[in-house]
Scaffold this motif. Structure first.
Motif, mmCIF file in Angstrom:
data_model
loop_
_atom_site.group_PDB
_atom_site.id
_atom_site.type_symbol
_atom_site.label_atom_id
_atom_site.label_comp_id
_atom_site.label_asym_id
_atom_site.label_seq_id
_atom_site.Cartn_x
_atom_site.Cartn_y
_atom_site.Cartn_z
ATOM 1 N N TYR A 119 0.834 -1.204 0.000
ATOM 2 C CA TYR A 119 0.000 0.000 0.000
ATOM 3 C C TYR A 119 0.874 1.261 0.000
ATOM 4 O O TYR A 119 0.616 2.217 -0.738
ATOM 5 N N GLU A 120 1.914 1.263 0.840
ATOM 6 C CA GLU A 120 2.812 2.430 0.869
ATOM 7 C C GLU A 120 3.429 2.683 -0.501
ATOM 8 O O GLU A 120 3.534 3.828 -0.942
ATOM 9 N N TYR A 121 3.838 1.604 -1.162
ATOM 10 C CA TYR A 121 4.442 1.759 -2.486
ATOM 11 C C TYR A 121 3.431 2.331 -3.487
ATOM 12 O O TYR A 121 3.738 3.300 -4.197
ATOM 13 N N CYS A 122 2.240 1.748 -3.534
ATOM 14 C CA CYS A 122 1.215 2.218 -4.481
ATOM 15 C C CYS A 122 0.840 3.671 -4.192
ATOM 16 O O CYS A 122 0.634 4.470 -5.112
ATOM 17 N N SER A 123 0.755 4.006 -2.916
ATOM 18 C CA SER A 123 0.419 5.378 -2.526
ATOM 19 C C SER A 123 1.492 6.354 -2.991
ATOM 20 O O SER A 123 1.187 7.469 -3.446
ATOM 21 N N THR A 131 7.104 9.555 -1.076
ATOM 22 C CA THR A 131 7.217 8.567 0.002
ATOM 23 C C THR A 131 7.176 9.197 1.388
ATOM 24 O O THR A 131 7.455 8.523 2.389
ATOM 25 N N ILE A 132 6.822 10.461 1.474
ATOM 26 C CA ILE A 132 7.004 11.216 2.716
ATOM 27 C C ILE A 132 6.268 10.594 3.905
ATOM 28 O O ILE A 132 6.683 10.738 5.060
ATOM 29 N N ASN A 133 5.157 9.875 3.648
ATOM 30 C CA ASN A 133 4.358 9.320 4.744
ATOM 31 C C ASN A 133 4.779 7.916 5.158
ATOM 32 O O ASN A 133 4.125 7.304 6.003
#
Length: 491
Positions: A119-123, A131-133
């Motif tokens: 999910y982090e990657y897709c976001s 990628t800040i979050n």
């Protein structure tokens, strides 16, 4: 909820989880609390309804997300980002609960971390903030863990951050049920994976230290008290700022600095005064025998604005101009306060120094992994990053650039105004950092090792995403098999 004790348990778990998230993310950095934060939610999900689990997860993430409060005035949209992340993370918790209820096997421990990291990657692919979050940045002080980024990127760290807490949660669940066999299995696999991760981190650092690295002496300086002149578009103002920064060079060069880096957007230079201003810098580079890199707001003959970095060689040539790729919402793109829009750059820029290749990026560019892959392919050994922070986010934003260095195998030299002058090596170790001052000049001198520009992640950027995607797919197949399995026909 059925009774008062249920409500009290709910509130206690919500407070534990949200407090842990709050103090380990955003502008707070008590990193070990992040390992604890999801455990109350996971354990609660095993014994309660989907509705209660979702409410607990969502409310905990929302309250924890208030750790980004310092950005609320400057970037109101971050509130919606917190809501979005809270929603998706809560949905993943529900999916974990559903899968565990259907399969009820110890090996579901790989499902939540795969979901979170993917999910982090897709976001990051669709977010204007890159990628800040990512939660991985909270672990900047865990040196042995963050070496994993050289193989998996930051997402392997996120994987571990949810893998271990979920394994602990299932271990506690089986302990309550007195299921010794599954307790042992759930205990062994996470421990083995953590041992392998730590051993890799230790060996990578030892291998990097065993290599002989060329060191270059870097000088940085920031004059934050001149920031009010940066947006003034006239020759007098530009000349005043540039001459002041040139006056800082002798202090740096006499201490051995061969490359001088100044912050982002220190002044505005239009095409009419470009030659006059560049001559000042050219003469300074020759006089002090240094390479000068500085950030400017540049206006071309078509009145198009760029956020640029100039590189002057020691022989006085303007060898390259880099234009910032990823722009800051509200201040450079979709601007407010009558600020001119900035046009993004399209090319990556390197320059040669002795026998090495060095790269250039500007501030927010380092929030995006595109920088990692582009400059690793160009064989950049050190990244020079003019930047401009908001004082309050100097460390929060500066640490992100350090992770790009681990991913790409290069050292990072970052010079912000209103932030922290900082240099780090390719293992993510901070060589030196100095906070800038609003009232006086800030100087920085450090020996920076040249990186190797060679990591598994820089060469195989989709490898870990293929791994996590495959895990999720296999769980889907396993669920379908378990759900639709038909008993053999009796004779």
């Amino acid at each position: 909820m059925k009774n008062k004790s249920d409500k009290i348990i709910f509130i206690i778990l919500m407070l534990i989880s949200s407090i842990c998230y709050f103090f380990s993310t955003g502008f707070n950095n008590i990193s070990f609390l992040l390992w604890i934060a999801p455990i109350p939610i996971f354990i609660y999900s095993f014994f309660n309804s989907y509705k209660r689990t979702f409410i607990l997860a969502f409310s905990s993430f929302i309250l924890g997300g208030l750790s980004y409060y310092k950005y609320f005035n400057d970037f109101p949209s971050i509130i919606f980002s917190i809501l979005e992340y809270s929603l998706f993370f809560s949905v993943i918790i529900i999916l974990c609960k559903f899968l565990f209820q259907k399969i009820r096997k110890w090996y579901v421990i790989f499902f939540p971390p795969s979901c979170y990291s993917l999910y982090e990657y897709c976001s990051s692919l669709v977010s204007k903030n890159g990628t800040i979050n990512s939660l991985s940045y909270t672990q900047i002080d865990f040196q042995l863990l963050i070496q994993l980024a050289s193989i998996t990127g930051i997402y392997g760290i996120t994987f571990i951050l949810y893998f271990l807490p979920y394994a602990v949660s299932i271990f506690i669940y089986y302990l309550i049920l007195k299921n010794k066999k599954n307790c042992i299995l759930v205990f062994i696999f996470p421990i083995l994976i953590m041992i392998c991760t730590i051993l890799f981190g230790y060996s990578r650092i030892k291998i990097l230290d065993s290599h002989s690295h060329e060191n270059i002496i870097i000088g940085m300086a920031s004059a934050d008290h001149l920031n009010s002149f940066s947006i003034i578009n006239n020759e007098e103002s530009s000349k005043k700022v540039i001459e002041h920064y040139i006056s800082l060079i002798p202090m740096l060069s006499k201490n051995g600095a061969k490359i001088i880096l100044f912050p982002e957007k220190i002044t505005t230079i239009n095409y009419k005064i470009l030659s006059n201003i560049s001559k000042l810098l050219s003469d300074a580079a020759i006089k002090y025998n240094v390479t000068i890199i500085l950030g400017i707001r540049r206006i071309d003959s078509n009145n198009i604005f760029y956020n640029s970095a100039w590189i002057f060689s020691e022989n006085g040539n303007l060898i390259s101009t880099y234009d910032k790729h990823f722009l800051l919402p509200y201040y450079e793109v979709n601007t407010i306060y009558n600020i001119p829009e900035i046009t993004p750059g399209k090319t990556f820029v390197t320059f040669n120094f002795k026998d090495s290749i060095f790269g250039i990026a500007i501030c927010k560019d380092m929030d995006f992994q595109k920088i990692t892959h582009a400059y690793s392919k160009l064989n950049a050994k050190v990244m020079f990053v003019p930047a401009l922070d908001f004082i309050k986010d100097g460390w929060f934003h500066g640490r992100i650039a350090i992770f790009r260095g681990i991913e790409g195998g290069f050292s990072v030299v970052r010079a912000p105004s209103q932030g922290i002058l900082m240099a780090s090596d390719e293992a993510g170790r901070i060589i030196k950092k100095v906070a800038t001052s609003s009232s006086e000049n800030t100087y920085f001198i450090a020996k920076v090792p040249v990186g190797t520009s060679n990591t598994i992640f820089s060469q195989y950027k989709y490898l870990f995403h293929f791994f996590t995607g495959s895990i999720i797919f296999l769980y889907l197949i396993l669920f379908l098999y378990t759900h639709f399995k038909v008993s053999p026909l009796k004779n």
